[in-house]
Write a protein that holds these residues in place. Structure first.
Motif, mmCIF file in Angstrom:
data_model
loop_
_atom_site.group_PDB
_atom_site.id
_atom_site.type_symbol
_atom_site.label_atom_id
_atom_site.label_comp_id
_atom_site.label_asym_id
_atom_site.label_seq_id
_atom_site.Cartn_x
_atom_site.Cartn_y
_atom_site.Cartn_z
ATOM 1 N N PRO A 1 -78.871 0.816 56.920
ATOM 2 C CA PRO A 1 -78.304 -0.485 56.501
ATOM 3 C C PRO A 1 -77.965 -0.508 55.016
ATOM 4 C CG PRO A 1 -80.676 -0.647 56.757
ATOM 5 C CD PRO A 1 -80.300 0.709 57.279
ATOM 6 N N LYS A 2 -76.863 -1.176 54.687
ATOM 7 C CA LYS A 2 -76.502 -1.333 53.273
ATOM 8 C C LYS A 2 -77.395 -2.381 52.619
ATOM 9 C CE LYS A 2 -72.683 -4.587 54.157
ATOM 10 N NZ LYS A 2 -73.203 -5.769 53.466
ATOM 11 N N VAL A 3 -77.382 -2.384 51.299
ATOM 12 C CA VAL A 3 -78.180 -3.340 50.536
ATOM 13 C C VAL A 3 -77.646 -4.754 50.758
ATOM 14 C CG1 VAL A 3 -78.886 -4.064 48.228
ATOM 15 C CG2 VAL A 3 -78.728 -1.630 48.776
ATOM 16 N N ASN A 4 -78.541 -5.687 51.004
ATOM 17 C CA ASN A 4 -78.157 -7.086 51.119
ATOM 18 C C ASN A 4 -77.855 -7.641 49.721
ATOM 19 O OD1 ASN A 4 -77.859 -9.776 52.004
ATOM 20 N ND2 ASN A 4 -80.004 -10.193 51.545
ATOM 21 N N GLU A 5 -76.612 -8.054 49.491
ATOM 22 C CA GLU A 5 -76.206 -8.562 48.169
ATOM 23 C C GLU A 5 -76.688 -10.008 48.011
ATOM 24 O OE1 GLU A 5 -72.270 -8.932 45.274
ATOM 25 O OE2 GLU A 5 -72.042 -8.224 47.336
ATOM 26 N N LEU B 1 -86.140 1.535 41.863
ATOM 27 C CA LEU B 1 -87.334 1.454 42.703
ATOM 28 C C LEU B 1 -87.716 -0.013 42.877
ATOM 29 C CD1 LEU B 1 -89.297 4.432 41.096
ATOM 30 C CD2 LEU B 1 -87.766 4.478 43.082
ATOM 31 N N GLN B 2 -87.010 -0.684 43.780
ATOM 32 C CA GLN B 2 -87.223 -2.098 44.065
ATOM 33 C C GLN B 2 -87.002 -2.975 42.831
ATOM 34 O OE1 GLN B 2 -90.224 -2.984 47.345
ATOM 35 N NE2 GLN B 2 -91.296 -1.333 46.246
ATOM 36 N N GLU B 3 -86.055 -2.583 41.988
ATOM 37 C CA GLU B 3 -85.739 -3.372 40.798
ATOM 38 C C GLU B 3 -84.713 -4.461 41.103
ATOM 39 O OE1 GLU B 3 -84.860 -0.708 37.425
ATOM 40 O OE2 GLU B 3 -85.879 0.839 38.608
ATOM 41 N N TYR B 4 -83.828 -4.187 42.076
ATOM 42 C CA TYR B 4 -82.836 -5.186 42.469
ATOM 43 C C TYR B 4 -83.355 -6.045 43.621
ATOM 44 C CZ TYR B 4 -78.715 -7.235 44.662
ATOM 45 O OH TYR B 4 -77.826 -8.126 45.222
ATOM 46 N N ALA B 5 -83.958 -5.384 44.604
ATOM 47 C CA ALA B 5 -84.431 -6.118 45.778
ATOM 48 C C ALA B 5 -85.733 -5.512 46.284
ATOM 49 C CB ALA B 5 -83.377 -6.088 46.882
ATOM 50 N N VAL B 6 -86.699 -6.350 46.569
ATOM 51 C CA VAL B 6 -87.944 -5.891 47.177
ATOM 52 C C VAL B 6 -87.611 -5.327 48.559
ATOM 53 C CG1 VAL B 6 -90.194 -6.607 48.062
ATOM 54 C CG2 VAL B 6 -89.332 -7.558 45.919
ATOM 55 N N GLY B 7 -88.142 -4.129 48.829
ATOM 56 C CA GLY B 7 -87.894 -3.516 50.127
ATOM 57 C C GLY B 7 -86.789 -2.484 50.141
ATOM 58 N N THR B 8 -86.129 -2.265 48.996
ATOM 59 C CA THR B 8 -85.015 -1.314 48.922
ATOM 60 C C THR B 8 -85.146 -0.417 47.698
ATOM 61 O OG1 THR B 8 -83.514 -2.889 49.995
ATOM 62 C CG2 THR B 8 -82.504 -1.057 48.833
ATOM 63 N N VAL B 9 -84.905 0.880 47.888
ATOM 64 C CA VAL B 9 -84.833 1.830 46.774
ATOM 65 C C VAL B 9 -83.453 2.488 46.796
ATOM 66 C CG1 VAL B 9 -87.314 2.266 46.679
ATOM 67 C CG2 VAL B 9 -85.893 3.680 48.166
ATOM 68 N N CYS B 10 -82.961 2.839 45.620
ATOM 69 C CA CYS B 10 -81.600 3.361 45.501
ATOM 70 C C CYS B 10 -81.552 4.506 44.487
ATOM 71 C CB CYS B 10 -80.632 2.263 45.056
ATOM 72 S SG CYS B 10 -80.644 0.780 46.071
ATOM 73 N N ALA B 11 -80.475 5.273 44.556
ATOM 74 C CA ALA B 11 -80.211 6.333 43.581
ATOM 75 C C ALA B 11 -78.709 6.420 43.383
ATOM 76 C CB ALA B 11 -80.765 7.663 44.067
ATOM 77 N N ALA B 12 -78.292 6.840 42.183
ATOM 78 C CA ALA B 12 -76.864 6.961 41.885
ATOM 79 C C ALA B 12 -76.623 8.152 40.968
ATOM 80 C CB ALA B 12 -76.338 5.683 41.239
ATOM 81 N N ALA C 1 -73.603 6.493 45.145
ATOM 82 C CA ALA C 1 -74.971 5.993 45.268
ATOM 83 C C ALA C 1 -75.425 5.971 46.717
ATOM 84 C CB ALA C 1 -75.068 4.598 44.671
ATOM 85 N N LEU C 2 -76.749 5.835 46.886
ATOM 86 C CA LEU C 2 -77.333 5.681 48.217
ATOM 87 C C LEU C 2 -78.443 4.652 48.151
ATOM 88 C CD1 LEU C 2 -80.389 7.149 48.371
ATOM 89 C CD2 LEU C 2 -79.007 9.210 48.267
ATOM 90 N N SER C 3 -78.763 4.076 49.304
ATOM 91 C CA SER C 3 -79.894 3.150 49.381
ATOM 92 C C SER C 3 -80.709 3.468 50.624
ATOM 93 C CB SER C 3 -79.412 1.700 49.421
ATOM 94 O OG SER C 3 -78.703 1.421 50.620
ATOM 95 N N LEU C 4 -82.011 3.195 50.514
ATOM 96 C CA LEU C 4 -82.950 3.431 51.601
ATOM 97 C C LEU C 4 -83.921 2.264 51.694
ATOM 98 C CD1 LEU C 4 -83.954 7.151 50.837
ATOM 99 C CD2 LEU C 4 -82.726 6.401 52.887
ATOM 100 N N PRO C 5 -84.366 1.917 52.890
ATOM 101 C CA PRO C 5 -85.469 0.963 52.998
ATOM 102 C C PRO C 5 -86.706 1.549 52.327
ATOM 103 C CG PRO C 5 -84.410 1.323 55.125
ATOM 104 C CD PRO C 5 -83.880 2.371 54.196
ATOM 105 N N VAL C 6 -87.555 0.706 51.764
ATOM 106 C CA VAL C 6 -88.685 1.189 50.981
ATOM 107 C C VAL C 6 -89.625 2.072 51.799
ATOM 108 C CG1 VAL C 6 -90.211 -0.788 51.402
ATOM 109 C CG2 VAL C 6 -90.373 0.493 49.242
#
Length: 253
Positions: A129-133, A198-209, A222-227
């Protein structure tokens, strides 16, 4: 807008790939890998890797005698007008979809255009799933891997300008809101190391770019993963970095 001068690893790969494509294009009847190596000056081992990537992406094709000729993707991207733009978008989407499936994460291409962060295209799915904006991405550059990766590619004044328009508000307990601390982190970020969220934008999501920048264009992949998949983040991020060249090549041609 001034850019920081450091080229990235994908940028170097793309420069080499362009040299290979120029050589193949000059030889309408086909050209062997030995001849390509001679004309480009690339080591055979590195050339073999590039040719595999270019073949996989459809930029070159190998004919019956082993020679390489221009592939369908390069022909389509060489078109003009709306057909070319559609071909670029379709090619990029196929590349993002393949990355999503191979890495097992939602994948995004973002660019910094006219002073704003823009997600250009993405690939997600039921299991990725993509990040919920929940908070406007354009105003969350200080917290997102995408935003921080784009900001690292700007000079000090460019970052100041961005943060004068988009304040560093707290989005989670992990968000960096102190501008001095944020600038220090951006300055110390190695150009070849993925930027993490590391959950800086949204709790429950980690990302890398990772940056995909050539010339005056500032962009990132970039990519995103559930925590619950955070243990995969660093490996996924370095895989993304290794595979960034085809994406940048699509944007460069």
């Amino acid at each position: 807008m001034a850019l920081k001068p450091e080229p990235t690893a994908p940028f170097h790969s793309v420069q080499y790939a362009l040299r290979v494509l120029e050589t193949v294009s000059r030889h309408g009847g086909g050209v062997t890998d030995v001849q390509i190596a001679r004309e480009t000056g690339l080591p055979v081992g590195h050339l073999a890797h590039l040719l595999r990537m270019l073949s996989r992406e459809g930029y070159v094709e190998q004919v019956t005698d082993g020679a390489y000729v221009v592939g369908e993707s390069l022909i389509l991207l060489g078109a003009s007008g709306p057909d070319r733009q559609a071909a670029i978008e379709n090619k990029l989407q196929r590349t993002l979809d393949a990355l999503r499936d191979s890495i097992g994460a939602a994948i995004y291409v973002s660019r910094y255009i006219d002073g704003e962060i823009k997600i250009m295209q993405y690939a997600d799915g039921p299991r990725t799933p993509k990040v919920n904006e929940w908070f406007d991405f354009r105003s969350a550059g200080h917290a997102m891997a995408v935003g921080k990766c784009l900001l690292t590619q700007l000079d000090h004044n460019g970052r100041r300008d961005h943060l004068s328009r988009h304040k560093t508000v707290r989005l989670t307990s992990r968000t960096t809101t102190n501008e001095k601390v944020l600038f220090n982190k951006l300055d110390s970020q190695p150009a070849t190391v993925p930027v993490l969220d590391l959950q800086e934008y949204a709790v429950g999501t980690v990302c890398a770019a990772v940056p995909i920048t050539a010339g005056e264009s500032v962009g990132c992949l970039a990519l995103s993963l559930p925590v619950e998949h955070a243990h995969r983040l660093r490996h996924a991020a370095y895989t993304l970095n290794r595979e960034a060249a085809p994406v940048l090549l699509s944007l460069t041609l």
